[in-house]
Design a protein around this motif. Structure first.
Motif, PDB file in Angstrom:
ATOM      1  N   ASN A 163       0.473   6.069  -0.421  1.00 26.25           N
ATOM      2  CA  ASN A 163      -0.259   6.450   0.053  1.00 26.25           C
ATOM      3  C   ASN A 163      -1.259   6.711  -0.708  1.00 26.25           C
ATOM      4  OD1 ASN A 163       0.376   7.244   2.755  1.00 26.25           O
ATOM      5  ND2 ASN A 163       2.217   8.464   2.533  1.00 26.25           N
ATOM      6  N   GLY A 164      -0.840   7.057  -2.019  1.00 27.76           N
ATOM      7  CA  GLY A 164      -1.960   7.485  -3.124  1.00 27.76           C
ATOM      8  C   GLY A 164      -1.066   6.369  -4.480  1.00 27.76           C
ATOM      9  N   SER A 165      -1.643   7.379  -5.797  1.00 25.32           N
ATOM     10  CA  SER A 165      -0.776   6.730  -6.405  1.00 25.32           C
ATOM     11  C   SER A 165       0.485   7.053  -6.851  1.00 25.32           C
ATOM     12  CB  SER A 165      -2.042   7.160  -8.108  1.00 25.32           C
ATOM     13  OG  SER A 165      -2.298   8.442  -8.258  1.00 25.32           O
ATOM     14  N   TYR A 189       0.787  -1.206   0.033  1.00 29.82           N
ATOM     15  CA  TYR A 189      -0.167  -0.196  -0.229  1.00 29.82           C
ATOM     16  C   TYR A 189       1.123   0.982  -0.078  1.00 29.82           C
ATOM     17  CZ  TYR A 189      -3.032  -3.404   1.554  1.00 29.82           C
ATOM     18  OH  TYR A 189      -4.227  -4.529   1.488  1.00 29.82           O
ATOM     19  N   SER A 205      -2.676   2.582  -6.075  1.00 29.65           N
ATOM     20  CA  SER A 205      -2.432   3.197  -4.341  1.00 29.65           C
ATOM     21  C   SER A 205      -1.824   1.930  -3.830  1.00 29.65           C
ATOM     22  CB  SER A 205      -3.372   3.713  -3.757  1.00 29.65           C
ATOM     23  OG  SER A 205      -4.995   3.528  -3.929  1.00 29.65           O
TER      24      SER A 205
END
Length: 171
Positions: A71-73, A69, A88
């Motif tokens: 924090n974002g793309s 995982y 993500s």
């Protein structure tokens, strides 16, 4: 019940004596779980297959099924017209020298975004498959983790040159 001066003095002395120990040995409980990058290395892959910033992961050791995982793309540009995109959540099945059933990673080849579905280590090379085609790269391209937005050379702001063994063919 009132505290007398002796009790207060002993309590203060106790705190002063233990204070240096508390700073030397923080009371934080740490997780001894290896990082996602260390797990990757345990399966004979370099850390640079994942970008910097994996915040957590899960791995079912009995099946090899994993999720990493961010924090974002994230996207990374590499010289030679390759661009990588990481969602993500990156998932797949890991075994020694093989990542399969991958999702969450895509590469731009010419004008097309293609999902990388498998990575196989063969000696000092990594073969990336997009299903209909594959490309091989020397493993030393992946000894460092790329950073989202700037790739491998974020200090100098240069786009990283990716040495290629064979480009994606059969597209």
């Amino acid at each position: 019940m009132a505290l007398d001066l002796t009790t207060i003095s002993v309590a203060l002395l106790f705190l002063l004596v233990l204070s240096p120990l508390a700073t030397s040995f923080p009371l934080n409980i740490t997780d001894d779980k290896p990082s996602a990058y260390e797990v990757l290395q345990g399966y004979n892959f370099p850390v640079g297959l994942l970008p910097k910033g994996v915040v957590k992961y899960d791995l079912d050791e009995s099946t090899g099924r994993f999720h990493a995982y961010l924090n974002g793309s994230c996207s990374v540009s590499l010289e030679g017209s390759y661009q990588l995109k990481y969602k993500s959540t990156i998932s797949g099945i890991v075994s020694n020298n093989r990542l399969k059933d991958l999702s969450g990673i895509s590469v731009k080849v010419l004008f097309l975004w293609l999902n990388i579905v498998e990575v196989i280590r063969d000696g000092d090379e990594l073969e990336f498959s997009v299903g209909i085609a594959s490309a091989s790269f020397p493993i030393d391209n992946f000894y460092e983790c790329p950073q989202c937005g700037c790739g491998f050379d974020c200090v100098n702001g240069k786009v990283s040159k990716l040495r290629i063994k064979s480009s994606f063919s059969s597209i």
